[in-house]
Structure formats: C-alpha cells, structure tokens
Design a protein around this motif. Sequence first.
Motif, PDB file in Angstrom:
ATOM      1  N   GLY A 141       0.862  -1.256  -0.073  1.00 13.40           N
ATOM      2  CA  GLY A 141       0.245  -0.022   0.048  1.00 13.40           C
ATOM      3  C   GLY A 141       0.992   1.084   0.040  1.00 13.40           C
ATOM      4  O   GLY A 141       0.484   2.298  -0.729  1.00 13.40           O
ATOM      5  N   GLU A 142       1.968   1.286   0.632  1.00 14.43           N
ATOM      6  CA  GLU A 142       2.893   2.428   0.837  1.00 14.43           C
ATOM      7  C   GLU A 142       3.613   2.643  -0.861  1.00 14.43           C
ATOM      8  O   GLU A 142       3.693   3.741  -1.008  1.00 14.43           O
ATOM      9  N   LYS A 143       3.809   1.632  -1.216  1.00 20.16           N
ATOM     10  CA  LYS A 143       4.690   1.390  -2.732  1.00 20.16           C
ATOM     11  C   LYS A 143       3.678   1.878  -3.763  1.00 20.16           C
ATOM     12  O   LYS A 143       4.111   2.261  -4.681  1.00 20.16           O
ATOM     13  N   LEU A 144       2.374   1.439  -3.626  1.00 18.89           N
ATOM     14  CA  LEU A 144       1.412   1.543  -4.570  1.00 18.89           C
ATOM     15  C   LEU A 144       0.310   2.366  -4.162  1.00 18.89           C
ATOM     16  O   LEU A 144      -0.791   1.849  -3.790  1.00 18.89           O
ATOM     17  N   PRO A 145       0.440   3.666  -3.977  1.00 22.25           N
ATOM     18  CA  PRO A 145      -0.660   4.425  -3.494  1.00 22.25           C
ATOM     19  C   PRO A 145      -2.000   4.103  -4.522  1.00 22.25           C
ATOM     20  O   PRO A 145      -2.957   4.875  -3.972  1.00 22.25           O
ATOM     21  N   LEU A 146      -2.001   3.879  -5.443  1.00 24.46           N
ATOM     22  CA  LEU A 146      -2.937   3.589  -6.453  1.00 24.46           C
ATOM     23  C   LEU A 146      -4.043   2.644  -5.844  1.00 24.46           C
ATOM     24  O   LEU A 146      -5.048   2.851  -5.877  1.00 24.46           O
ATOM     25  N   LEU A 147      -3.491   1.681  -4.824  1.00 23.31           N
ATOM     26  CA  LEU A 147      -4.395   0.923  -4.213  1.00 23.31           C
ATOM     27  C   LEU A 147      -5.421   1.438  -3.195  1.00 23.31           C
ATOM     28  O   LEU A 147      -6.310   0.960  -2.697  1.00 23.31           O
ATOM     29  N   GLN A 148      -5.085   2.681  -2.716  1.00 23.66           N
ATOM     30  CA  GLN A 148      -5.762   3.299  -1.946  1.00 23.66           C
ATOM     31  C   GLN A 148      -6.821   4.186  -2.686  1.00 23.66           C
ATOM     32  O   GLN A 148      -7.671   4.882  -1.884  1.00 23.66           O
ATOM     33  N   LYS A 149      -7.136   4.186  -3.993  1.00 25.72           N
ATOM     34  CA  LYS A 149      -7.837   5.066  -4.612  1.00 25.72           C
ATOM     35  C   LYS A 149      -9.009   4.055  -5.298  1.00 25.72           C
ATOM     36  O   LYS A 149      -8.669   2.845  -5.500  1.00 25.72           O
ATOM     37  N   PRO A 150     -10.283   4.577  -5.304  1.00 22.47           N
ATOM     38  CA  PRO A 150     -11.478   3.632  -5.849  1.00 22.47           C
ATOM     39  C   PRO A 150     -11.312   3.693  -7.413  1.00 22.47           C
ATOM     40  O   PRO A 150     -10.556   4.381  -8.082  1.00 22.47           O
ATOM     41  N   VAL A 151     -11.837   2.406  -8.055  1.00 16.42           N
ATOM     42  CA  VAL A 151     -11.956   2.102  -9.380  1.00 16.42           C
ATOM     43  C   VAL A 151     -12.111   3.471 -10.155  1.00 16.42           C
ATOM     44  O   VAL A 151     -11.727   3.739 -11.290  1.00 16.42           O
ATOM     45  N   GLU A 152     -13.404   3.906 -10.009  1.00 11.36           N
ATOM     46  CA  GLU A 152     -13.874   5.209 -10.547  1.00 11.36           C
ATOM     47  C   GLU A 152     -13.055   6.397 -10.546  1.00 11.36           C
ATOM     48  O   GLU A 152     -12.816   7.080 -11.540  1.00 11.36           O
ATOM     49  N   GLN A 153     -11.921   6.805  -9.667  1.00 15.18           N
ATOM     50  CA  GLN A 153     -10.982   7.832  -9.545  1.00 15.18           C
ATOM     51  C   GLN A 153      -9.877   7.274 -10.519  1.00 15.18           C
ATOM     52  O   GLN A 153      -9.489   8.259 -11.118  1.00 15.18           O
ATOM     53  N   ILE A 154      -9.667   6.150 -10.260  1.00 18.44           N
ATOM     54  CA  ILE A 154      -8.227   5.437 -11.361  1.00 18.44           C
ATOM     55  C   ILE A 154      -8.747   5.943 -12.576  1.00 18.44           C
ATOM     56  O   ILE A 154      -7.890   6.347 -13.463  1.00 18.44           O
ATOM     57  N   LEU A 155     -10.051   5.461 -12.932  1.00 11.49           N
ATOM     58  CA  LEU A 155     -10.320   5.532 -14.409  1.00 11.49           C
ATOM     59  C   LEU A 155     -10.655   7.015 -14.737  1.00 11.49           C
ATOM     60  O   LEU A 155     -10.118   7.262 -16.034  1.00 11.49           O
ATOM     61  N   SER A 156     -11.170   7.696 -13.888  1.00  5.04           N
ATOM     62  CA  SER A 156     -11.175   9.117 -14.172  1.00  5.04           C
ATOM     63  C   SER A 156      -9.839   9.917 -14.297  1.00  5.04           C
ATOM     64  O   SER A 156      -9.647  10.832 -15.295  1.00  5.04           O
ATOM     65  N   ASP A 157      -8.819   9.596 -13.569  1.00  2.00           N
ATOM     66  CA  ASP A 157      -7.470  10.133 -13.445  1.00  2.00           C
ATOM     67  C   ASP A 157      -6.908   9.588 -14.883  1.00  2.00           C
ATOM     68  O   ASP A 157      -6.166  10.462 -15.597  1.00  2.00           O
ATOM     69  N   THR A 158      -7.130   8.364 -15.232  1.00  2.00           N
ATOM     70  CA  THR A 158      -6.467   7.832 -16.708  1.00  2.00           C
ATOM     71  C   THR A 158      -7.245   8.491 -17.625  1.00  2.00           C
ATOM     72  O   THR A 158      -6.215   8.869 -18.690  1.00  2.00           O
ATOM     73  N   LYS A 159      -8.571   8.941 -17.903  1.00  2.00           N
ATOM     74  CA  LYS A 159      -8.888   9.413 -18.955  1.00  2.00           C
ATOM     75  C   LYS A 159      -8.300  10.966 -19.142  1.00  2.00           C
ATOM     76  O   LYS A 159      -7.966  11.545 -20.013  1.00  2.00           O
ATOM     77  N   GLU A 160      -8.445  11.680 -17.853  1.00  2.00           N
ATOM     78  CA  GLU A 160      -7.684  12.835 -17.714  1.00  2.00           C
ATOM     79  C   GLU A 160      -6.433  12.958 -18.351  1.00  2.00           C
ATOM     80  O   GLU A 160      -6.094  13.772 -19.338  1.00  2.00           O
ATOM     81  N   LEU A 161      -5.407  12.089 -17.900  1.00  2.00           N
ATOM     82  CA  LEU A 161      -4.265  11.919 -18.290  1.00  2.00           C
ATOM     83  C   LEU A 161      -3.998  11.622 -19.736  1.00  2.00           C
ATOM     84  O   LEU A 161      -3.343  12.315 -20.404  1.00  2.00           O
ATOM     85  N   VAL A 162      -4.979  11.016 -20.241  1.00  2.00           N
ATOM     86  CA  VAL A 162      -4.680  10.418 -21.963  1.00  2.00           C
ATOM     87  C   VAL A 162      -5.261  11.676 -22.464  1.00  2.00           C
ATOM     88  O   VAL A 162      -4.689  12.068 -23.660  1.00  2.00           O
ATOM     89  N   SER A 163      -6.396  12.309 -22.135  1.00  2.00           N
ATOM     90  CA  SER A 163      -6.710  13.620 -22.817  1.00  2.00           C
ATOM     91  C   SER A 163      -5.646  14.780 -22.879  1.00  2.00           C
ATOM     92  O   SER A 163      -5.570  15.123 -23.886  1.00  2.00           O
ATOM     93  N   SER A 164      -5.299  14.714 -21.750  1.00  2.00           N
ATOM     94  CA  SER A 164      -3.863  15.784 -21.622  1.00  2.00           C
ATOM     95  C   SER A 164      -2.850  15.450 -22.713  1.00  2.00           C
ATOM     96  O   SER A 164      -2.093  16.264 -23.432  1.00  2.00           O
ATOM     97  N   ARG A 165      -2.438  14.124 -22.553  1.00  2.00           N
ATOM     98  CA  ARG A 165      -1.391  13.666 -23.900  1.00  2.00           C
ATOM     99  C   ARG A 165      -1.806  14.063 -25.066  1.00  2.00           C
ATOM    100  O   ARG A 165      -1.038  14.414 -25.895  1.00  2.00           O
ATOM    101  N   VAL A 166      -2.943  13.657 -25.366  1.00  2.00           N
ATOM    102  CA  VAL A 166      -3.438  13.765 -26.611  1.00  2.00           C
ATOM    103  C   VAL A 166      -3.544  15.035 -27.205  1.00  2.00           C
ATOM    104  O   VAL A 166      -3.215  15.574 -28.307  1.00  2.00           O
ATOM    105  N   ALA A 167      -4.000  16.218 -26.149  1.00  2.00           N
ATOM    106  CA  ALA A 167      -3.826  17.515 -26.457  1.00  2.00           C
ATOM    107  C   ALA A 167      -2.492  18.109 -26.828  1.00  2.00           C
ATOM    108  O   ALA A 167      -2.166  18.699 -27.635  1.00  2.00           O
ATOM    109  N   ASP A 168      -1.413  17.567 -26.042  1.00  2.00           N
ATOM    110  CA  ASP A 168      -0.439  17.768 -26.073  1.00  2.00           C
ATOM    111  C   ASP A 168       0.378  17.157 -27.572  1.00  2.00           C
ATOM    112  O   ASP A 168       1.105  18.095 -28.055  1.00  2.00           O
ATOM    113  N   VAL A 169       0.084  16.036 -27.893  1.00  2.00           N
ATOM    114  CA  VAL A 169       0.277  15.771 -29.499  1.00  2.00           C
ATOM    115  C   VAL A 169      -0.247  16.728 -30.465  1.00  2.00           C
ATOM    116  O   VAL A 169       0.370  16.793 -31.105  1.00  2.00           O
ATOM    117  N   LYS A 170      -1.342  16.942 -30.295  1.00  2.00           N
ATOM    118  CA  LYS A 170      -2.132  17.412 -31.269  1.00  2.00           C
ATOM    119  C   LYS A 170      -1.428  19.102 -31.262  1.00  2.00           C
ATOM    120  O   LYS A 170      -1.319  19.282 -32.467  1.00  2.00           O
TER     121      LYS A 170
END
Length: 113
Positions: A79-108
């Motif tokens: 749990g200390e090494k992987l703080p991701l385990l402390q987040k719910p699935v919905e938040q992980i999905l939301s964060d991932t979508k946000e990150l992908v959108s940001s990267r796509v915007a950077d590439v564009k």
Amino acid sequence: VKEVASLSLVSSACDVVSAAYASTKESHPYLRSVCDAAEKGVQSVTEATASCMQPVLATLETHVAAASEYASKGVEKLGEKLPLLQKPVEQILSDTKELVSSRVADVKGAVSS
C-alpha cells in the motif's frame, strides 16, 4: 484477506463486479436460475470445506497467525509503494482518462505547430 479486501481499489472493484452481476441476473431470467444454482452449490461446498478444515486450522493456529502477521506487513508495504491501491476504481478511471486527454492535447499541439 480482510486487509486486501479493505483496500479502496479492491473494495470498489468488488462493488463494480457485484453490481454488474446483480444487474445481469436481473436482466436475464435464464442466467438468474443458473447463477442461483451456482451460488447454492458454492455455498454448500464452502460450508462443507469450512467444517472439515476447522480441526486442521485449530491445529495450525500459531502458524496461521504468523503467516497472517507476515501477510499483513506485506500488504501494508504494498500500500505504501502503490498508492493507487488506496483509490477507488472510478477515480483511477477518471484520472486515466484525464491523463490520456492531456497527452492527446499535447500531441495535437505539437503536430499543429
């Protein structure tokens, strides 16, 4: 097992799977009867196994306690090494979508300039 189940990621993933299972049973009457039969079978096997294993577990109680303590420390370190385990699935999905959108915007932006 309780500590792993209490991790936000595991707990929320179980909730998502449970909701999908319940929804599927609700939507499909034929699957509901198959699932109900499977649930009863699993429950019977679990009860039979638990009653058979109780004397063995009582004999191994000190070893089980030591293994449990060791596993608990491992889950804590994980749990200390992987703080991701402390987040719910919905938040992980939301964060991932946000990150992908940001990267796509950077590439564009890079491509257009």
